[in-house]
Scaffold this motif. Structure first.
Motif, PDB file in Angstrom:
ATOM      1  N   UNK A  75       0.818  -1.226   0.000  1.00 37.47           N
ATOM      2  CA  UNK A  75       0.000   0.000   0.000  1.00 37.47           C
ATOM      3  C   UNK A  75       0.839   1.257   0.000  1.00 37.47           C
ATOM      4  N   UNK A  76       2.083   1.154  -0.491  1.00 34.47           N
ATOM      5  CA  UNK A  76       3.005   2.287  -0.440  1.00 34.47           C
ATOM      6  C   UNK A  76       3.565   2.554  -1.826  1.00 34.47           C
ATOM      7  N   UNK A  77       3.448   3.804  -2.274  1.00 35.78           N
ATOM      8  CA  UNK A  77       4.119   4.238  -3.497  1.00 35.78           C
ATOM      9  C   UNK A  77       5.537   4.657  -3.111  1.00 35.78           C
ATOM     10  N   UNK A  78       6.506   4.358  -3.998  1.00 34.28           N
ATOM     11  CA  UNK A  78       7.899   4.720  -3.736  1.00 34.28           C
ATOM     12  C   UNK A  78       8.467   5.463  -4.930  1.00 34.28           C
ATOM     13  N   UNK A  79       9.187   6.528  -4.639  1.00 29.98           N
ATOM     14  CA  UNK A  79       9.873   7.329  -5.650  1.00 29.98           C
ATOM     15  C   UNK A  79      11.353   7.296  -5.304  1.00 29.98           C
ATOM     16  N   UNK A  80      12.209   6.908  -6.257  1.00 34.67           N
ATOM     17  CA  UNK A  80      13.650   6.846  -6.032  1.00 34.67           C
ATOM     18  C   UNK A  80      14.338   7.782  -7.002  1.00 34.67           C
ATOM     19  N   UNK A  81      15.244   8.626  -6.495  1.00 35.40           N
ATOM     20  CA  UNK A  81      15.996   9.567  -7.316  1.00 35.40           C
ATOM     21  C   UNK A  81      17.474   9.255  -7.107  1.00 35.40           C
ATOM     22  N   UNK A  83      21.419   9.955  -7.528  1.00 31.48           N
ATOM     23  CA  UNK A  83      22.233  11.164  -7.611  1.00 31.48           C
ATOM     24  C   UNK A  83      23.706  10.883  -7.917  1.00 31.48           C
ATOM     25  N   UNK A  84      24.100   9.601  -7.897  1.00 35.47           N
ATOM     26  CA  UNK A  84      25.492   9.252  -8.182  1.00 35.47           C
ATOM     27  C   UNK A  84      25.574   7.758  -8.473  1.00 35.47           C
ATOM     28  N   UNK A  85      26.425   7.387  -9.438  1.00 35.86           N
ATOM     29  CA  UNK A  85      26.681   5.986  -9.724  1.00 35.86           C
ATOM     30  C   UNK A  85      25.803   5.445 -10.843  1.00 35.86           C
ATOM     31  N   UNK A  86      25.934   4.126 -11.065  1.00 35.31           N
ATOM     32  CA  UNK A  86      25.151   3.442 -12.100  1.00 35.31           C
ATOM     33  C   UNK A  86      24.610   2.139 -11.532  1.00 35.31           C
ATOM     34  N   UNK A  87      23.514   1.706 -12.107  1.00 37.99           N
ATOM     35  CA  UNK A  87      22.914   0.478 -11.619  1.00 37.99           C
ATOM     36  C   UNK A  87      21.842  -0.031 -12.551  1.00 37.99           C
ATOM     37  N   UNK A  88      21.076  -0.963 -12.021  1.00 37.32           N
ATOM     38  CA  UNK A  88      19.976  -1.541 -12.784  1.00 37.32           C
ATOM     39  C   UNK A  88      18.754  -1.644 -11.889  1.00 37.32           C
ATOM     40  N   UNK A  89      17.636  -1.200 -12.422  1.00 39.25           N
ATOM     41  CA  UNK A  89      16.352  -1.343 -11.752  1.00 39.25           C
ATOM     42  C   UNK A  89      15.657  -2.561 -12.330  1.00 39.25           C
ATOM     43  N   UNK A  90      15.009  -3.321 -11.481  1.00 36.13           N
ATOM     44  CA  UNK A  90      14.137  -4.397 -11.928  1.00 36.13           C
ATOM     45  C   UNK A  90      12.773  -4.085 -11.332  1.00 36.13           C
ATOM     46  N   UNK A  96      15.898  -2.025 -16.223  1.00 37.87           N
ATOM     47  CA  UNK A  96      16.131  -0.686 -16.755  1.00 37.87           C
ATOM     48  C   UNK A  96      17.434  -0.153 -16.173  1.00 37.87           C
ATOM     49  N   UNK A  97      18.312   0.378 -17.019  1.00 32.40           N
ATOM     50  CA  UNK A  97      19.561   0.988 -16.543  1.00 32.40           C
ATOM     51  C   UNK A  97      19.240   2.273 -15.799  1.00 32.40           C
ATOM     52  N   UNK A  98      19.997   2.513 -14.725  1.00 30.29           N
ATOM     53  CA  UNK A  98      19.835   3.743 -13.953  1.00 30.29           C
ATOM     54  C   UNK A  98      21.192   4.412 -13.798  1.00 30.29           C
ATOM     55  N   UNK A  99      21.162   5.735 -13.674  1.00 27.09           N
ATOM     56  CA  UNK A  99      22.380   6.520 -13.505  1.00 27.09           C
ATOM     57  C   UNK A  99      22.008   7.818 -12.805  1.00 27.09           C
ATOM     58  N   UNK A 100      22.999   8.654 -12.570  1.00 25.95           N
ATOM     59  CA  UNK A 100      22.743   9.957 -11.957  1.00 25.95           C
ATOM     60  C   UNK A 100      21.649  10.680 -12.738  1.00 25.95           C
ATOM     61  N   UNK A 101      20.654  11.175 -12.032  1.00 24.78           N
ATOM     62  CA  UNK A 101      19.558  11.898 -12.658  1.00 24.78           C
ATOM     63  C   UNK A 101      18.336  11.046 -12.953  1.00 24.78           C
ATOM     64  N   UNK A 102      18.440   9.719 -12.785  1.00 23.94           N
ATOM     65  CA  UNK A 102      17.305   8.830 -13.045  1.00 23.94           C
ATOM     66  C   UNK A 102      16.309   8.913 -11.906  1.00 23.94           C
ATOM     67  N   UNK A 103      15.038   8.956 -12.261  1.00 25.05           N
ATOM     68  CA  UNK A 103      13.940   8.880 -11.311  1.00 25.05           C
ATOM     69  C   UNK A 103      13.186   7.593 -11.609  1.00 25.05           C
ATOM     70  N   UNK A 104      12.928   6.799 -10.580  1.00 25.04           N
ATOM     71  CA  UNK A 104      12.128   5.581 -10.739  1.00 25.04           C
ATOM     72  C   UNK A 104      10.915   5.690  -9.829  1.00 25.04           C
ATOM     73  N   UNK A 105       9.744   5.491 -10.403  1.00 26.82           N
ATOM     74  CA  UNK A 105       8.498   5.503  -9.629  1.00 26.82           C
ATOM     75  C   UNK A 105       7.992   4.072  -9.538  1.00 26.82           C
TER      76      UNK A 105
END
Length: 158
Positions: A75-81, A83-90, A96-105
């Motif tokens: 029951x919780x929405x999450x927003x991730x921003x 600010x540094x580094x690289x990674x992968x969202x699943x 999805x590739x993530x990097x500085x400046x990526x926002x994931x909802x």
């Protein structure tokens, strides 16, 4: 937590001025910080910096190769921003590739995980609506999260 304006100090300083409140605050006073600087300076795996009735702000830092862990917030929405580094969202089985400046909802009920695929720490801040973690939570390392299940999450894999 007291109001912080023009914040340029480290997260440790921000931690030092927290009040002794252990639950969400109903305080309607403004909370103003330089969130990008705080997130970049944070070296803790997870550190809550503000919790009110409907929202929570948490700083995170993942070491190279480290994962948050697959989870679902019913029951919780999450927003991730990030600010540094690289990674992968699943998110919901989409990588999805993530990097500085990526926002994931991540909408409530969506399986998700994040991994640091880079050679430096992956730094981010995240909001939960409503709050997910206990107010004032501080977990310096991923190892400190063993056995911890936030009140708002269902952990489904480490």
């Amino acid at each position: 937590m007291q109001n912080i304006q023009n914040q340029s100090s480290s997260p440790a300083t921000a931690t030092a001025i927290k009040t002794t409140t252990t639950t969400a605050s109903n305080n309607t006073a403004p909370f103003v910080v330089d969130i990008i600087s705080l997130a970049k300076q944070n070296n803790n795996f997870r550190e809550e910096i503000k919790t009110v009735q409907h929202t929570q702000v948490v700083l995170m830092s993942l070491k190279p190769g480290e994962v948050i862990g697959l989870e679902v917030h019913k029951k919780i929405d999450q927003l991730l921003i990030f600010v540094q580094g690289t990674g992968e969202a699943n998110i919901n089985d989409q990588k999805i590739s993530i990097k500085e400046g990526t926002l994931a909802f991540v909408p409530a009920g969506t399986p998700h995980n994040f991994v640091n695929t880079g050679n430096t720490d992956l730094k981010l801040f995240t909001t939960y609506s409503p709050p997910n973690h206990y107010a004032k939570i501080l977990q310096k390392t991923k190892a400190e999260t063993a056995g911890y299940v936030p009140p708002g999450a269902i952990e489904i894999e480490d």
